[in-house]
Write an enzyme that holds these catalytic residues in place. Structure first.
Site, PDB file in Angstrom:
ATOM      1  N   GLU A   1       8.994  14.539  13.239  1.00 57.62           N
ATOM      2  CA  GLU A   1       7.708  14.494  13.752  1.00 57.62           C
ATOM      3  C   GLU A   1       6.016  15.402  13.075  1.00 57.62           C
ATOM      4  O   GLU A   1       6.421  16.371  12.863  1.00 57.62           O
ATOM      5  CB  GLU A   1       7.235  14.711  15.341  1.00 57.62           C
ATOM      6  CG  GLU A   1       5.202  13.958  15.515  1.00 57.62           C
ATOM      7  CD  GLU A   1       5.404  14.335  17.283  1.00 57.62           C
ATOM      8  OE1 GLU A   1       6.184  13.464  17.688  1.00 57.62           O
ATOM      9  OE2 GLU A   1       4.610  14.469  17.410  1.00 57.62           O
TER      10      GLU A   1
ATOM     11  N   GLU B   1       9.887  17.694  22.403  1.00 51.30           N
ATOM     12  CA  GLU B   1       8.742  18.947  22.960  1.00 51.30           C
ATOM     13  C   GLU B   1       8.796  19.160  24.598  1.00 51.30           C
ATOM     14  O   GLU B   1       8.042  19.210  24.850  1.00 51.30           O
ATOM     15  CB  GLU B   1       7.437  18.514  22.665  1.00 51.30           C
ATOM     16  CG  GLU B   1       7.578  18.047  21.128  1.00 51.30           C
ATOM     17  CD  GLU B   1       5.887  17.660  20.526  1.00 51.30           C
ATOM     18  OE1 GLU B   1       5.109  18.070  21.162  1.00 51.30           O
ATOM     19  OE2 GLU B   1       5.735  17.496  19.606  1.00 51.30           O
TER      20      GLU B   1
END
Length: 820
Positions: free
Chosen positions: A497, A421
């Site tokens: 994720e 991220e």
């Protein structure tokens, strides 16, 4: 003045020696001028063993690393006060470690640090020999030029953790092992100096290629003798090669292994390449390389194949802390975690979001869990004011090369991740950084693909970031999977994720409602598994994506275990919450109800039948109290005090593209009686197999008044069979609970329990899994949470045969004793 030096001189006839610098360390918190000087008096410092986490003993405090920040990756636009973001523990500041070691100055000597948190400065005999900023990175330094002529040396390490440097609890200090390696100066294999690949693998035979690097004078003639040993220790291939050494050029050896024993999560067979180096007929080095024989493929429209068999990742993400033990690595605790995950059906680990401890990777090799190894949470753009972005430009390549060289021989590692991220994913030029990092992986290890955890899906689909990756990894954004698959060129998609569902073990809120970022006065999340954070989803959606689309490659759930820090949804002005509730298993290593939901879907070898909630609700008589069942069977019937509440069956699959609702997805994976009414007594669930025949039964009874404490060895740990190895390393996990006079567990007991350990073992820690509990782990007393807590007992080296006795006591309750 330092503690007695550790001996690392080679024994007679020993060409290579390696020793852990475990005991004999001195530690002080604070910056001490002159502490690197050999004659410095450290007698007043604390004596510690390494691995060591200086912060885990606390105390917890809201002021510890109190951060005001907007978490952009969670969609926040305004900075808010993040209480407990890094666990509320005092990891910040400077610390010094000192010890002694003996090493011959006639030898080549390397120090290897598996990790040092953080900004390490390493001194030998008063001279700085290396520095390394990234706390999670393994590194090594040649200390040969700095050794004393008498062989006695002083090692000093300065570490500094800045505030606002992490998004979770990082730990502090020499939290991973330190090694001293002594080898011949004439020729030796350097640290991480071999590389094994298996270019061709079938059931009949496998080709094995071993590249051997050496450090020696240029032009020196070296003879390399390698024997390949199978998992039973039998030689299955061998080769002798001679070559003049040239700097930077590795010697390749080729082998064929007939009828190879293939590595997989179900069959984690491991081979060993035993290599010897000879110069002028004399043995000068011996180096062993453990490896596995397996074939990995990533095929468009098919996904991931291992040894020719298609499979989907049933993985979890884990942070590195070990709950009440903190960040100090412990093999026994890691093994206990992995045993629980294996029982759940988990087959893969993502090392989020940092390089792992080598002990974890070795255990995954041995126990059969695949790995996505990930180095960074930050690139050049900051998530934290003092995070890794400060070092990225200068250190990223070096850190990645070390990581890849360290773990590229481990068969459990099936892919590399280059980040999580990162803000750069949204930048117009961010793809260039991703391409650079991916190229490093391909250069150092062309056998494994590269992924990255991406959460800005619209951006990465538009700017080319996702398209260039070997494997596009989506963090959450389940509603974007189909669009991503249709627009990207790879032909498959990985849930890098997933979920971020939240729940607290044994806590149930009414009415049972589906919700996002729900906050309750008790600082807990609903154990009915109906809540997630604003950016995430409940598990059922990820199950359906894996089941419905052949091009999905499975998932890595956030997270396998609760961890210190990031107490979402109680992260904003939510003190005393200071640990996560994302975990499938809580901070005390006690499974939540959600464990059994995953087990019912993932574990293909053992049946699952789990009933929730508990059935002791004195204030809910006559009130609606839903009953959920997580089971691998297709249907079940609920009885309340002998009265049938009907049969529920799992609903057939329906395509996600039809816009079905979450509740319908739950019907695919859960059996639910939403209108069940509580009446004191018992609930009984009978599960039926595919033919409709009764196959299993589970009864949950109403508990009476608390009467006694109960000790139960946790499943999947060294106490299976109640035998605690007397090796000084193993940790036993024992569950403490309260029962009534009939032996029924009292689910809401909150008594304070004191702990005593006698015999050749020591009390190590307690934990209750309460994310808002501020009681300290290292003290031998704690309140139960939701009726339970864990006691950790560590063995001592002892061959006396004396018993280890664990005793627990609580006011007003009958005590309990467990003899090991």
């Amino acid at each position: 003045m330092v503690a007695a030096a550790a001996l690392v001189l080679p024994l007679m006839g020993q060409v290579r020696s390696e020793m852990l610098l475990k005991d004999g360390w001195k530690f002080v918190k604070g910056d001490v001028p002159g502490a690197e000087v050999p004659s410095f008096d450290d007698s007043a410092w604390e004596s510690v063993s390494v691995p060591h986490d200086w912060a885990i003993k606390g105390p917890f405090d809201i002021e510890n690393d109190l951060q005001k920040v907007a978490v952009v990756q969670n969609g926040e636009k305004v900075a808010t006060l993040k209480t407990g973001r890094t666990g509320g523990l005092p990891y910040m500041g400077t610390g010094w470690y000192r010890t002694g070691f003996e090493a011959s100055p006639e030898r080549s000597v390397e120090l290897i640090f598996d990790g040092a948190m953080s900004e390490a400065q390493v001194y030998v005999n008063g001279e700085r020999v290396c520095q390394w900023p990234y706390g999670y990175a393994s590194f090594h330094c040649d200390v040969t030029p700095y050794l004393n002529a008498d062989g006695r040396n002083v090692l000093a390490v300065r570490l500094e953790n800045r505030p606002f440097s992490s998004r979770w609890y990082p730990g502090a200090g020499l939290f991973r092992n330190v090694h001293v390696v002594s080898t011949s100066r004439s020729a030796h294999v350097p640290v991480w100096g071999t590389y094994v690949t298996t270019p061709s693998v079938s059931a009949e035979r496998a080709s094995v290629r071993l590249e051997i690097s050496a450090e020696a004078e240029d032009g020196l003639m070296i003879e390399y003798r390698t024997s390949i040993k199978d998992p039973e220790g039998r030689e299955v291939a061998a080769r002798v090669s001679q070559s003049a050494h040239h700097a930077g050029v590795a010697l390749p050896q080729q082998f064929v292994v007939d009828n190879p024993m293939l590595w997989s999560p179900e069959t984690p067979w491991l081979y060993r390449a035993e290599t010897e180096l000879y110069v002028d007929g004399a043995l000068v080095d011996r180096y062993d390389t453990r490896f596995g024989i397996r074939r990995i493929e990533f095929i468009p429209e098919v996904g991931f194949c291992l040894n020719g068999e298609r499979r989907k990742f049933q993985g979890v993400c884990n942070h590195h802390d070990l709950g009440p033990l903190g960040a100090a690595v412990n093999v026994s605790a890691l093994r206990h975690q992995l045993e629980l995950l294996k029982d759940m059906g988990c087959d893969a680990i993502r090392t989020s979001h940092n390089m792992p401890a080598p002990e974890l990777v070795d255990l995954c090799d041995e126990m059969g869990l695949m790995m996505m190894v990930e180095p960074f949470d930050e690139w050049g753009d900051a998530k934290c004011q003092n995070g890794y972005h400060r070092f990225f430009d200068l250190w990223a390549e070096t850190d990645m090369v070390n990581m890849i060289h360290h773990y590229r021989n481990n068969p459990c590692v099936v892919m590399w991740s280059i980040g999580n991220e990162v803000p750069s994913q949204s930048a117009p030029e961010g793809w260039k950084v991703a391409a650079w990092l991916q190229d490093i992986c391909h250069r150092e290890d062309p056998t494994r693909p590269v992924t990255c955890g991406m959460d800005r899906v619209d951006n990465v689909l538009a700017n080319g970031f996702a398209a260039l990756l070997d494997i596009p990894g989506f963090n959450y954004r389940t509603f974007k999977y189909v669009e991503g698959y249709q627009k990207l060129p790879q032909g498959f998609l990985l849930g890098s994720e997933t979920a971020s569902a939240v729940s607290s073990r044994g806590v149930y809120h009414f009415p049972v409602e589906r919700g996002f970022s729900v906050k309750s006065p008790d600082h807990q999340s609903n154990g009915y598994d109906t809540e997630a954070c604003s950016w995430s989803n409940i598990p059922d959606i990820d199950f359906a994506l894996a089941d419905d689309y052949p091009w999905t490659m499975g998932q890595f759930v956030w997270t396998g275990f609760d961890y210190l820090g990031e107490p979402s949804p109680y992260d904003t002005d939510g003190w005393p919450s200071h640990s996560s509730v994302f975990g499938i298993i809580d901070l005390a290593s006690l499974p939540k109800d959600r464990f059994y939901l995953y087990r019912s879907v993932w574990n293909k070898t053992s049946e699952t039948l789990h009933v929730l909630p508990h059935w002791t609700w004195p204030d809910r008589e006559g009130k609606v109290t839903p009953v959920f069942v997580y089971t691998s069977y297709p249907s079940a019937e609920l009885f309340v005090n002998g009265v049938s509440q009907g049969v529920r069956s799992k609903q057939p699959a329906a395509s996600l593209t039809q816009g079905i609702q979450t509740e319908v997805l739950e019907d695919r994976y859960r059996l639910m009686w939403d209108d069940a009414v509580y009446h004191k007594g018992e609930i009984r669930v009978v599960a039926y197999d595919a033919s409709g025949a009764p196959a299993a039964e589970k009864v949950v009874k109403t508990a009476g008044r608390p009467y006694a404490l109960k000790l139960t060895p946790a499943s999947g740990n060294v106490l299976d069979g109640r035998k605690l190895p007397r090796d000084g390393a193993e940790i036993a996990y024992v569950t403490v609970s309260v029962v009534d006079r009939n032996g029924i567990e009292v689910p809401c007991a909150a008594d304070e329990v004191s702990v005593e350990v006698s015999g050749p073992a020591v009390f190590r820690a307690v934990a209750n899994g309460d994310p808002a509990c501020l009681e300290l782990f290292h003290l031998p007393h704690m309140h139960l949470f939701a009726g339970k807590m864990s006691v950790l007992v560590q063995s001592r080296e002892d061959d006396s045969g004396a018993p280890v006795v664990l005793t627990v006591k609580a006011k007003g309750l009958k005590s309990a004793t467990l003899e090991l």
